[in-house]
Design a protein around this motif. Sequence first.
Motif, PDB file in Angstrom:
ATOM      1  N   VAL A 138      17.672  51.656  29.867  1.00 58.07           N
ATOM      2  CA  VAL A 138      18.323  52.781  30.528  1.00 58.07           C
ATOM      3  C   VAL A 138      17.401  53.313  31.613  1.00 58.07           C
ATOM      4  CG1 VAL A 138      19.223  55.112  30.252  1.00 58.07           C
ATOM      5  CG2 VAL A 138      19.622  53.410  28.461  1.00 58.07           C
ATOM      6  N   LEU A 139      17.861  53.235  32.849  1.00 58.19           N
ATOM      7  CA  LEU A 139      17.124  53.798  33.980  1.00 58.19           C
ATOM      8  C   LEU A 139      17.719  55.159  34.284  1.00 58.19           C
ATOM      9  CD1 LEU A 139      17.250  50.629  36.292  1.00 58.19           C
ATOM     10  CD2 LEU A 139      15.501  51.211  34.613  1.00 58.19           C
ATOM     11  N   THR A 140      16.936  56.206  34.137  1.00 57.98           N
ATOM     12  CA  THR A 140      17.487  57.537  34.344  1.00 57.98           C
ATOM     13  C   THR A 140      16.411  58.482  34.853  1.00 57.98           C
ATOM     14  OG1 THR A 140      18.819  59.292  33.310  1.00 57.98           O
ATOM     15  CG2 THR A 140      17.055  58.323  31.957  1.00 57.98           C
ATOM     16  N   ARG A 141      16.796  59.690  35.111  1.00 60.18           N
ATOM     17  CA  ARG A 141      15.867  60.724  35.535  1.00 60.18           C
ATOM     18  C   ARG A 141      16.248  62.011  34.817  1.00 60.18           C
ATOM     19  NH1 ARG A 141      17.993  64.587  38.602  1.00 60.18           N
ATOM     20  NH2 ARG A 141      19.904  64.221  39.800  1.00 60.18           N
ATOM     21  N   THR A 142      15.564  63.086  35.126  1.00 62.03           N
ATOM     22  CA  THR A 142      15.886  64.363  34.511  1.00 62.03           C
ATOM     23  C   THR A 142      16.091  65.403  35.600  1.00 62.03           C
ATOM     24  OG1 THR A 142      13.572  65.048  34.365  1.00 62.03           O
ATOM     25  CG2 THR A 142      14.480  63.796  32.519  1.00 62.03           C
ATOM     26  N   GLN A 143      16.605  66.528  35.202  1.00 65.43           N
ATOM     27  CA  GLN A 143      16.877  67.591  36.177  1.00 65.43           C
ATOM     28  C   GLN A 143      15.862  68.710  36.037  1.00 65.43           C
ATOM     29  OE1 GLN A 143      20.715  69.408  35.895  1.00 65.43           O
ATOM     30  NE2 GLN A 143      20.297  70.925  37.478  1.00 65.43           N
ATOM     31  N   ALA A 144      15.251  69.061  37.143  1.00 61.86           N
ATOM     32  CA  ALA A 144      14.392  70.251  37.218  1.00 61.86           C
ATOM     33  C   ALA A 144      14.820  70.966  38.487  1.00 61.86           C
ATOM     34  CB  ALA A 144      12.927  69.858  37.229  1.00 61.86           C
ATOM     35  N   ARG A 145      14.002  70.872  39.537  1.00 67.92           N
ATOM     36  CA  ARG A 145      14.395  71.407  40.843  1.00 67.92           C
ATOM     37  C   ARG A 145      15.018  70.279  41.657  1.00 67.92           C
ATOM     38  NH1 ARG A 145       9.392  73.074  39.727  1.00 67.92           N
ATOM     39  NH2 ARG A 145       8.477  71.541  41.159  1.00 67.92           N
ATOM     40  N   SER A 146      16.085  69.707  41.125  1.00 66.01           N
ATOM     41  CA  SER A 146      16.700  68.547  41.752  1.00 66.01           C
ATOM     42  C   SER A 146      18.197  68.564  41.498  1.00 66.01           C
ATOM     43  CB  SER A 146      16.082  67.258  41.196  1.00 66.01           C
ATOM     44  OG  SER A 146      16.238  67.199  39.789  1.00 66.01           O
ATOM     45  N   THR A 147      18.875  67.525  42.006  1.00 64.30           N
ATOM     46  CA  THR A 147      20.313  67.410  41.836  1.00 64.30           C
ATOM     47  C   THR A 147      20.686  67.393  40.352  1.00 64.30           C
ATOM     48  OG1 THR A 147      20.338  66.065  43.846  1.00 64.30           O
ATOM     49  CG2 THR A 147      22.325  66.036  42.482  1.00 64.30           C
ATOM     50  N   ALA A 148      21.754  68.094  40.023  1.00 61.11           N
ATOM     51  CA  ALA A 148      22.193  68.174  38.628  1.00 61.11           C
ATOM     52  C   ALA A 148      22.594  66.803  38.107  1.00 61.11           C
ATOM     53  CB  ALA A 148      23.366  69.139  38.513  1.00 61.11           C
ATOM     54  N   MET A 149      22.320  66.586  36.823  1.00 58.62           N
ATOM     55  CA  MET A 149      22.745  65.350  36.163  1.00 58.62           C
ATOM     56  C   MET A 149      24.195  65.475  35.727  1.00 58.62           C
ATOM     57  SD  MET A 149      20.289  63.075  35.980  1.00 58.62           S
ATOM     58  CE  MET A 149      20.664  62.039  34.553  1.00 58.62           C
ATOM     59  N   PRO A 150      24.967  64.370  35.748  1.00 61.33           N
ATOM     60  CA  PRO A 150      26.325  64.422  35.211  1.00 61.33           C
ATOM     61  C   PRO A 150      26.302  64.839  33.744  1.00 61.33           C
ATOM     62  CG  PRO A 150      25.977  62.418  36.476  1.00 61.33           C
ATOM     63  CD  PRO A 150      24.639  63.057  36.319  1.00 61.33           C
ATOM     64  N   GLU A 151      27.304  65.574  33.310  1.00 66.91           N
ATOM     65  CA  GLU A 151      27.327  66.112  31.948  1.00 66.91           C
ATOM     66  C   GLU A 151      27.297  65.011  30.892  1.00 66.91           C
ATOM     67  OE1 GLU A 151      30.606  68.725  31.419  1.00 66.91           O
ATOM     68  OE2 GLU A 151      29.951  70.181  32.934  1.00 66.91           O
ATOM     69  N   THR A 152      27.815  63.847  31.212  1.00 67.49           N
ATOM     70  CA  THR A 152      27.885  62.758  30.231  1.00 67.49           C
ATOM     71  C   THR A 152      26.581  61.970  30.133  1.00 67.49           C
ATOM     72  OG1 THR A 152      28.794  61.308  31.945  1.00 67.49           O
ATOM     73  CG2 THR A 152      30.361  62.464  30.513  1.00 67.49           C
ATOM     74  N   GLU A 153      25.574  62.310  30.948  1.00 66.74           N
ATOM     75  CA  GLU A 153      24.348  61.520  30.973  1.00 66.74           C
ATOM     76  C   GLU A 153      23.152  62.303  30.446  1.00 66.74           C
ATOM     77  OE1 GLU A 153      23.640  59.636  34.730  1.00 66.74           O
ATOM     78  OE2 GLU A 153      25.685  58.892  34.893  1.00 66.74           O
ATOM     79  N   SER A 154      23.292  62.833  29.257  1.00 70.27           N
ATOM     80  CA  SER A 154      22.174  63.554  28.657  1.00 70.27           C
ATOM     81  C   SER A 154      21.131  62.577  28.135  1.00 70.27           C
ATOM     82  CB  SER A 154      22.668  64.437  27.503  1.00 70.27           C
ATOM     83  OG  SER A 154      23.028  63.644  26.386  1.00 70.27           O
ATOM     84  N   LEU A 155      19.872  63.000  28.153  1.00 68.87           N
ATOM     85  CA  LEU A 155      18.798  62.154  27.657  1.00 68.87           C
ATOM     86  C   LEU A 155      18.982  61.868  26.171  1.00 68.87           C
ATOM     87  CD1 LEU A 155      16.200  60.677  28.294  1.00 68.87           C
ATOM     88  CD2 LEU A 155      14.950  62.800  27.852  1.00 68.87           C
ATOM     89  N   ALA A 156      19.467  62.845  25.424  1.00 69.08           N
ATOM     90  CA  ALA A 156      19.685  62.655  23.992  1.00 69.08           C
ATOM     91  C   ALA A 156      20.711  61.548  23.737  1.00 69.08           C
ATOM     92  CB  ALA A 156      20.149  63.961  23.357  1.00 69.08           C
ATOM     93  N   ALA A 157      21.761  61.506  24.557  1.00 72.34           N
ATOM     94  CA  ALA A 157      22.784  60.473  24.379  1.00 72.34           C
ATOM     95  C   ALA A 157      22.197  59.083  24.628  1.00 72.34           C
ATOM     96  CB  ALA A 157      23.957  60.722  25.326  1.00 72.34           C
ATOM     97  N   PHE A 158      21.348  58.966  25.628  1.00 71.98           N
ATOM     98  CA  PHE A 158      20.715  57.683  25.898  1.00 71.98           C
ATOM     99  C   PHE A 158      19.731  57.312  24.785  1.00 71.98           C
ATOM    100  CE2 PHE A 158      21.420  58.634  30.628  1.00 71.98           C
ATOM    101  CZ  PHE A 158      22.564  57.857  30.674  1.00 71.98           C
ATOM    102  N   ALA A 159      18.943  58.286  24.335  1.00 74.13           N
ATOM    103  CA  ALA A 159      17.955  58.029  23.291  1.00 74.13           C
ATOM    104  C   ALA A 159      18.625  57.594  21.992  1.00 74.13           C
ATOM    105  CB  ALA A 159      17.106  59.269  23.058  1.00 74.13           C
ATOM    106  N   ALA A 160      19.813  58.110  21.732  1.00 74.18           N
ATOM    107  CA  ALA A 160      20.521  57.773  20.499  1.00 74.18           C
ATOM    108  C   ALA A 160      20.857  56.288  20.402  1.00 74.18           C
ATOM    109  CB  ALA A 160      21.800  58.608  20.386  1.00 74.18           C
TER     110      ALA A 160
END
Length: 252
Positions: A134-156
């Motif tokens: 899974v190639l992903t990023r996180t949100q801080a001072r950046s563009t919002a992540m889609p609601e369906t792409e949470s890190l927890a969902a990927f980690a699961a």
Amino acid sequence: MTIHFVGAGPGAADLITLRAASMLASADVVLYPGTYIDAAVLSHCREDANLVDTQELDLDAMTAVMVEANAADLDVVRLTSGDPSLYSALHEQTKRLDAAGVPWDVTPGVPAYAAAAAIVGRELTVPLVAQSVVLTRTQARSTAMPETESLAAFAATGATLVLHLAITRTRELMAEVEPFYGADCPVAVVSRASQPEQQVLRGTVGQIADLVEEAGLRQAAVILVGPALASGSDAESYLYSTERVQRKARLT
């Protein structure tokens, strides 16, 4: 003329493609992200090329440079760090070029995560351990992540996680993935992969935040998380197994 979006690779001057080197050698104008690309990459450029560092430019300003150069019939290369298919703002820039009627094309590059995996000497897909990345990023001072792409969902899923643009939130992110991978799950952090300033940190989900903070890493780092990073698996691929080779021999 055509605007060439070219992947500059992870940073080392000798980790760009032959095609990329050829394009740089002939370009009149080269736009490059100075924050992420080692200066040695620009050694492939002509001495008289106009080099434009984009780290202080917004998308409209970058597009204006490209459109103006194209109107002057100049050969333009827009370098991106790693590969243009990942976090390069390719979509936003090409949309503007389309609106201006300027043609463009894309040349791939070595992605930073591939360089990081090579540096730590690990395959990210190990039989019976992890077969997805899974190639992903996180949100801080950046563009919002889609609601369906949470890190927890990927980690699961238990897949190998590759976290881009996330180094300043390492502690928070490890807390988020720990329930799925466990505190002892291996983690590797590679900062400025293949560049002279390269740093490599190895630890676990429970340890890595302390190591990152001690090293003072703030940008240009990739975080790899998952059991595939461990060296103890005895599982082997069916593709290269004796069983498959013998079965193929019987069928032929």
